[in-house]
Design a protein around this motif. Sequence first.
Motif, PDB file in Angstrom:
ATOM      1  N   GLN A 149       0.807  -1.221   0.000  1.00  0.00           N
ATOM      2  CA  GLN A 149       0.000   0.000   0.000  1.00  0.00           C
ATOM      3  C   GLN A 149       0.841   1.272   0.000  1.00  0.00           C
ATOM      4  O   GLN A 149       0.391   2.308  -0.499  1.00  0.00           O
ATOM      5  N   CYS A 150       2.040   1.209   0.583  1.00  0.00           N
ATOM      6  CA  CYS A 150       2.846   2.430   0.717  1.00  0.00           C
ATOM      7  C   CYS A 150       3.946   2.562  -0.330  1.00  0.00           C
ATOM      8  O   CYS A 150       4.289   3.681  -0.713  1.00  0.00           O
ATOM      9  N   LEU A 151       4.517   1.456  -0.779  1.00  0.00           N
ATOM     10  CA  LEU A 151       5.605   1.531  -1.754  1.00  0.00           C
ATOM     11  C   LEU A 151       5.154   1.137  -3.161  1.00  0.00           C
ATOM     12  O   LEU A 151       5.231   1.928  -4.093  1.00  0.00           O
ATOM     13  N   HIS A 152       4.652  -0.096  -3.314  1.00  0.00           N
ATOM     14  CA  HIS A 152       4.291  -0.592  -4.647  1.00  0.00           C
ATOM     15  C   HIS A 152       3.229   0.287  -5.308  1.00  0.00           C
ATOM     16  O   HIS A 152       3.334   0.614  -6.494  1.00  0.00           O
ATOM     17  N   ASP A 153       2.226   0.685  -4.537  1.00  0.00           N
ATOM     18  CA  ASP A 153       1.129   1.476  -5.107  1.00  0.00           C
ATOM     19  C   ASP A 153       1.571   2.870  -5.545  1.00  0.00           C
ATOM     20  O   ASP A 153       0.891   3.523  -6.336  1.00  0.00           O
ATOM     21  N   PHE A 154       2.711   3.346  -5.015  1.00  0.00           N
ATOM     22  CA  PHE A 154       3.186   4.695  -5.344  1.00  0.00           C
ATOM     23  C   PHE A 154       4.510   4.669  -6.102  1.00  0.00           C
ATOM     24  O   PHE A 154       5.164   5.703  -6.246  1.00  0.00           O
ATOM     25  N   ASP A 155       4.895   3.475  -6.557  1.00  0.00           N
ATOM     26  CA  ASP A 155       6.134   3.313  -7.347  1.00  0.00           C
ATOM     27  C   ASP A 155       7.360   3.879  -6.626  1.00  0.00           C
ATOM     28  O   ASP A 155       8.239   4.500  -7.249  1.00  0.00           O
ATOM     29  N   ILE A 156       7.414   3.677  -5.319  1.00  0.00           N
ATOM     30  CA  ILE A 156       8.588   4.101  -4.548  1.00  0.00           C
ATOM     31  C   ILE A 156       9.546   2.915  -4.468  1.00  0.00           C
ATOM     32  O   ILE A 156       9.160   1.839  -4.001  1.00  0.00           O
ATOM     33  N   PRO A 157      10.785   3.057  -4.941  1.00  0.00           N
ATOM     34  CA  PRO A 157      11.701   1.909  -4.960  1.00  0.00           C
ATOM     35  C   PRO A 157      12.180   1.495  -3.566  1.00  0.00           C
ATOM     36  O   PRO A 157      12.405   2.348  -2.700  1.00  0.00           O
ATOM     37  N   LEU A 158      12.308   0.183  -3.358  1.00  0.00           N
ATOM     38  CA  LEU A 158      12.858  -0.376  -2.126  1.00  0.00           C
ATOM     39  C   LEU A 158      14.170  -1.062  -2.480  1.00  0.00           C
ATOM     40  O   LEU A 158      14.213  -1.948  -3.336  1.00  0.00           O
ATOM     41  N   HIS A 159      15.255  -0.638  -1.824  1.00  0.00           N
ATOM     42  CA  HIS A 159      16.586  -1.195  -2.086  1.00  0.00           C
ATOM     43  C   HIS A 159      17.027  -2.004  -0.865  1.00  0.00           C
ATOM     44  O   HIS A 159      17.369  -1.414   0.175  1.00  0.00           O
ATOM     45  N   LEU A 160      17.010  -3.331  -0.987  1.00  0.00           N
ATOM     46  CA  LEU A 160      17.443  -4.196   0.113  1.00  0.00           C
ATOM     47  C   LEU A 160      18.962  -4.322   0.111  1.00  0.00           C
ATOM     48  O   LEU A 160      19.620  -4.113  -0.917  1.00  0.00           O
ATOM     49  N   SER A 161      19.524  -4.679   1.264  1.00  0.00           N
ATOM     50  CA  SER A 161      20.985  -4.826   1.438  1.00  0.00           C
ATOM     51  C   SER A 161      21.731  -3.545   1.067  1.00  0.00           C
ATOM     52  O   SER A 161      22.819  -3.578   0.485  1.00  0.00           O
ATOM     53  N   HIS A 162      21.143  -2.403   1.393  1.00  0.00           N
ATOM     54  CA  HIS A 162      21.768  -1.093   1.192  1.00  0.00           C
ATOM     55  C   HIS A 162      21.601  -0.278   2.481  1.00  0.00           C
ATOM     56  O   HIS A 162      20.596  -0.422   3.185  1.00  0.00           O
ATOM     57  N   THR A 163      22.566   0.586   2.749  1.00  0.00           N
ATOM     58  CA  THR A 163      22.439   1.458   3.917  1.00  0.00           C
ATOM     59  C   THR A 163      23.083   2.811   3.628  1.00  0.00           C
ATOM     60  O   THR A 163      23.827   2.967   2.646  1.00  0.00           O
ATOM     61  N   VAL A 164      22.793   3.783   4.483  1.00  0.00           N
ATOM     62  CA  VAL A 164      23.414   5.108   4.391  1.00  0.00           C
ATOM     63  C   VAL A 164      24.696   5.080   5.209  1.00  0.00           C
ATOM     64  O   VAL A 164      24.672   4.738   6.396  1.00  0.00           O
ATOM     65  N   THR A 165      25.808   5.426   4.577  1.00  0.00           N
ATOM     66  CA  THR A 165      27.095   5.381   5.277  1.00  0.00           C
ATOM     67  C   THR A 165      27.648   6.771   5.598  1.00  0.00           C
ATOM     68  O   THR A 165      28.559   6.899   6.403  1.00  0.00           O
ATOM     69  N   LYS A 166      27.103   7.808   4.949  1.00  0.00           N
ATOM     70  CA  LYS A 166      27.627   9.148   5.204  1.00  0.00           C
ATOM     71  C   LYS A 166      26.579  10.196   4.844  1.00  0.00           C
ATOM     72  O   LYS A 166      25.763   9.968   3.946  1.00  0.00           O
TER      73      LYS A 166
END
Length: 414
Positions: free
Chosen positions: A199-216
Amino acid sequence: MKKDVVVIGGGPAGLAAAISAKKEGADVLLIEREARLGGILKQCIHDGFGLVTFKEKLSGPEYAGRYIHQFNDLEIPSHLLTFVTQITPLEEGFEITVVNRDGLSSIEAKAIVLATGCRERTAKQIFIHGTRPSGVFTAGTAQNYVNLMGQMPTKKCVILGSGDIGLIMARRLTLEGAKVEGVYEAKPTPSGLTRNLHQCLHDFDIPLHLSHTVTKVFGESRLTAVEISKVDENMRPIKGSEKIVECDALILSVGLIPENELAESLGVEISPKTKGPLCDQRSMTNVEGIFVCGNALHVNDLVDYVSQNGESAGKYASHYAKGERKLLSIKTDDKFLYTVPQNLDLNANLKEVDLYFRVSNPVGKSSVSVTVDGKVLLKKNYIALRPPEMEKLTLDFSQTTLDENSEIKLVLGE
């Protein structure tokens, strides 16, 4: 002032506990540090609440409103804008020191229900490198800005963590006109409920990136960009995988921690798995007369479970009387993340015991059995089990012969 039960916290767990204790005939007082009852639900304007309790979809304020009406109809007294500074054990009960606009005062209680909720992990707790620009928010703070203050905290953002609040804020910010560059999750699997992923990502075409993080993070007075890195199976950043994403805000949805400073000050034993107190089937901790419920006990994925747990804790607190306890631990293996309660009091009610659990890793078609000395007491089949989605079993131990040498175990099978 003397009370039978004092409930600390006016969110969904605290309201349910106070209502339940009052219905059982106890003299109850509720203490809340904010100006209004309802807890975090005041800012959760999305729907999806109440499906278990009321069999209909409600927004957070609507769900809280139903309990607040019950609370007011029962004429339960409450102290708002009141902070608990200290709890001191007495020979019989506890002395609670509070401070509010009227100054310092104390309340005596036979039993206390801690319904203090949970707090969000911050950027400091996940060790992101860089400067300290404005524009780094927890998901709950961003939600407060948009839903209660009517302010937009971002025009173009990155969301770190796929917890439910982060997913909901990805949708909310998109609806308000912001650009969500993506949701980044360090784990190889999402952390939110399946329905929120759709309902929150797929329906609004917001990409989900697994095995990724913010480092800086980059920026002086205001965030200008973040560095994203891929992570390995141990969730360590992979050198050479870095990329820069321009944005003016970083929204953190990196986990919730039960709020238990008051519990720890009383010597309540904390579980390393749930980060909440160890308890028995009555929600009573190792400290006699101290009960805990809701997200202060363990982080729930549905508010309906929070309310059910609060009702149970309030009922047992209202009937609390000092007595001998015979605790038997409920055992699991590493296939389970945790179970709540962790102990069974053989001298308490054994007929209707609610047992909550989460698995450690996603599994497909499977079954969960509860065994007593190797014999199956209850077995339930599941199509799939995921760590973010908590499961509940209701057990009847009253017809089972139990003593301190018995073994109760949760077993995950095919």
